[in-house]
Design a protein around this motif. Sequence first.
Motif, PDB file in Angstrom:
ATOM      1  N   UNK A  18       0.810  -1.392   0.041  1.00  0.00           N
ATOM      2  CA  UNK A  18       0.075  -0.219   0.069  1.00  0.00           C
ATOM      3  C   UNK A  18       0.618   0.889   0.067  1.00  0.00           C
ATOM      4  N   UNK A  19       2.479   1.490   0.602  1.00  0.00           N
ATOM      5  CA  UNK A  19       2.576   2.631   0.897  1.00  0.00           C
ATOM      6  C   UNK A  19       3.130   2.733  -0.829  1.00  0.00           C
ATOM      7  N   UNK A  20       4.109   1.719  -1.386  1.00  0.00           N
ATOM      8  CA  UNK A  20       4.646   1.788  -2.252  1.00  0.00           C
ATOM      9  C   UNK A  20       3.674   2.285  -3.631  1.00  0.00           C
ATOM     10  N   UNK A  21       2.897   1.890  -3.464  1.00  0.00           N
ATOM     11  CA  UNK A  21       1.188   2.852  -4.196  1.00  0.00           C
ATOM     12  C   UNK A  21       0.431   4.088  -4.661  1.00  0.00           C
ATOM     13  N   UNK A  22       1.176   4.057  -2.774  1.00  0.00           N
ATOM     14  CA  UNK A  22       0.948   5.680  -2.582  1.00  0.00           C
ATOM     15  C   UNK A  22       1.700   6.914  -2.672  1.00  0.00           C
ATOM     16  N   UNK A  23       3.235   6.029  -2.616  1.00  0.00           N
ATOM     17  CA  UNK A  23       4.409   7.054  -2.630  1.00  0.00           C
ATOM     18  C   UNK A  23       4.585   7.430  -4.273  1.00  0.00           C
ATOM     19  N   UNK A  24       4.767   6.045  -4.884  1.00  0.00           N
ATOM     20  CA  UNK A  24       4.758   5.969  -6.346  1.00  0.00           C
ATOM     21  C   UNK A  24       3.506   6.635  -6.797  1.00  0.00           C
ATOM     22  N   UNK A  25       2.509   5.959  -7.313  1.00  0.00           N
ATOM     23  CA  UNK A  25       1.225   7.094  -8.082  1.00  0.00           C
ATOM     24  C   UNK A  25       0.892   8.223  -7.048  1.00  0.00           C
ATOM     25  N   UNK A  26       1.241   8.249  -5.650  1.00  0.00           N
ATOM     26  CA  UNK A  26       0.564   9.784  -5.543  1.00  0.00           C
ATOM     27  C   UNK A  26       0.808  10.844  -5.304  1.00  0.00           C
ATOM     28  N   UNK A  27       1.888  10.761  -4.615  1.00  0.00           N
ATOM     29  CA  UNK A  27       3.168  11.133  -4.537  1.00  0.00           C
ATOM     30  C   UNK A  27       4.228  11.494  -5.860  1.00  0.00           C
ATOM     31  N   UNK A  29       7.420  29.842   5.485  1.00  0.00           N
ATOM     32  CA  UNK A  29       6.969  29.005   4.800  1.00  0.00           C
ATOM     33  C   UNK A  29       5.033  28.792   4.348  1.00  0.00           C
ATOM     34  N   UNK A  30       5.071  27.943   3.616  1.00  0.00           N
ATOM     35  CA  UNK A  30       3.317  27.605   3.483  1.00  0.00           C
ATOM     36  C   UNK A  30       3.394  26.318   3.474  1.00  0.00           C
ATOM     37  N   UNK A  31       2.772  25.449   5.022  1.00  0.00           N
ATOM     38  CA  UNK A  31       3.327  23.874   4.916  1.00  0.00           C
ATOM     39  C   UNK A  31       0.930  23.521   4.777  1.00  0.00           C
ATOM     40  N   UNK A  32       0.654  21.567   4.763  1.00  0.00           N
ATOM     41  CA  UNK A  32       0.115  21.696   4.855  1.00  0.00           C
ATOM     42  C   UNK A  32       0.364  19.976   5.173  1.00  0.00           C
ATOM     43  N   UNK A  33      -0.687  19.644   5.576  1.00  0.00           N
ATOM     44  CA  UNK A  33      -0.210  18.078   6.895  1.00  0.00           C
ATOM     45  C   UNK A  33      -1.244  16.692   5.868  1.00  0.00           C
ATOM     46  N   UNK A  34      -0.649  15.682   5.469  1.00  0.00           N
ATOM     47  CA  UNK A  34      -1.879  14.677   4.473  1.00  0.00           C
ATOM     48  C   UNK A  34      -2.008  13.371   5.051  1.00  0.00           C
ATOM     49  N   UNK A  35      -1.780  12.961   5.698  1.00  0.00           N
ATOM     50  CA  UNK A  35      -2.232  10.886   5.560  1.00  0.00           C
ATOM     51  C   UNK A  35      -2.009  10.154   4.116  1.00  0.00           C
ATOM     52  N   UNK A  36      -1.260   9.404   4.560  1.00  0.00           N
ATOM     53  CA  UNK A  36      -0.273   8.757   3.750  1.00  0.00           C
ATOM     54  C   UNK A  36      -0.851   7.224   3.709  1.00  0.00           C
ATOM     55  N   UNK A  37      -1.816   7.100   4.481  1.00  0.00           N
ATOM     56  CA  UNK A  37      -2.479   5.891   4.105  1.00  0.00           C
ATOM     57  C   UNK A  37      -1.690   4.836   4.682  1.00  0.00           C
ATOM     58  N   UNK A  38      -0.983   4.803   5.650  1.00  0.00           N
ATOM     59  CA  UNK A  38       0.002   3.890   5.519  1.00  0.00           C
ATOM     60  C   UNK A  38       0.303   3.905   7.358  1.00  0.00           C
ATOM     61  N   UNK A  39      -0.391   5.024   7.401  1.00  0.00           N
ATOM     62  CA  UNK A  39      -0.504   5.208   9.018  1.00  0.00           C
ATOM     63  C   UNK A  39       0.279   6.455   9.725  1.00  0.00           C
ATOM     64  N   UNK A  40       0.942   7.299   9.146  1.00  0.00           N
ATOM     65  CA  UNK A  40       1.080   9.010   8.968  1.00  0.00           C
ATOM     66  C   UNK A  40       1.092  10.113   8.861  1.00  0.00           C
ATOM     67  N   UNK A  41       0.945  10.864   9.673  1.00  0.00           N
ATOM     68  CA  UNK A  41       0.546  12.334   8.996  1.00  0.00           C
ATOM     69  C   UNK A  41       1.669  12.154   7.909  1.00  0.00           C
ATOM     70  N   UNK A  42       2.709  13.144   7.120  1.00  0.00           N
ATOM     71  CA  UNK A  42       3.090  13.831   6.119  1.00  0.00           C
ATOM     72  C   UNK A  42       2.660  15.290   6.235  1.00  0.00           C
ATOM     73  N   UNK A  43       3.913  15.809   6.158  1.00  0.00           N
ATOM     74  CA  UNK A  43       4.270  17.361   5.969  1.00  0.00           C
ATOM     75  C   UNK A  43       4.967  18.096   4.520  1.00  0.00           C
ATOM     76  N   UNK A  44       4.188  18.507   4.018  1.00  0.00           N
ATOM     77  CA  UNK A  44       4.511  18.770   2.939  1.00  0.00           C
ATOM     78  C   UNK A  44       4.352  21.005   2.804  1.00  0.00           C
ATOM     79  N   UNK A  45       5.675  21.313   2.528  1.00  0.00           N
ATOM     80  CA  UNK A  45       5.783  22.151   2.859  1.00  0.00           C
ATOM     81  C   UNK A  45       6.159  23.548   1.600  1.00  0.00           C
ATOM     82  N   UNK A  46       6.196  24.604   1.155  1.00  0.00           N
ATOM     83  CA  UNK A  46       6.418  25.115   0.075  1.00  0.00           C
ATOM     84  C   UNK A  46       7.749  26.594   0.536  1.00  0.00           C
ATOM     85  N   UNK A  47       9.185  26.876   0.333  1.00  0.00           N
ATOM     86  CA  UNK A  47       9.514  27.934   1.395  1.00  0.00           C
ATOM     87  C   UNK A  47       9.247  29.204   0.741  1.00  0.00           C
TER      88      UNK A  47
END
Length: 127
Positions: free
Chosen positions: A15-24, A109-127
Amino acid sequence: MQIKMTSVFVDDQAKALKFYTEVLEFIKKFEVPVGEFLWLTVVSPEAPDEIELVLEPNNHPAAKAYQAALKTDGIPCLSLAVKDIDAEYKRMQGLGVEFRSPPTDMGPTRAAIFDDTCGNWIQMYQS
């Protein structure tokens, strides 16, 4: 000395591989069987020979507890830099990604937090 790899605990490597390759949109670099799990890494298409992210199984009790505590407390386990956070937010929302927070100004910066579907919150940010 430089950082070459870092890990994120995941509750399901497939599931992680699918999310990290297809979504991210990362690229799978290694997928090597190691016992019942995989040595599984992904890289940024913008820097495929730089830092690898290991999608590490959370099968150890300490890993499960650590991951659960961060998720419960709303703490991202990883920060990812993006060039246009608003565009990424819209793109990812269109793919059904669950966001804990929309892009928010945080000083320089600007930041947003999302669920990676594999048990984690992930932050993305733009400086």
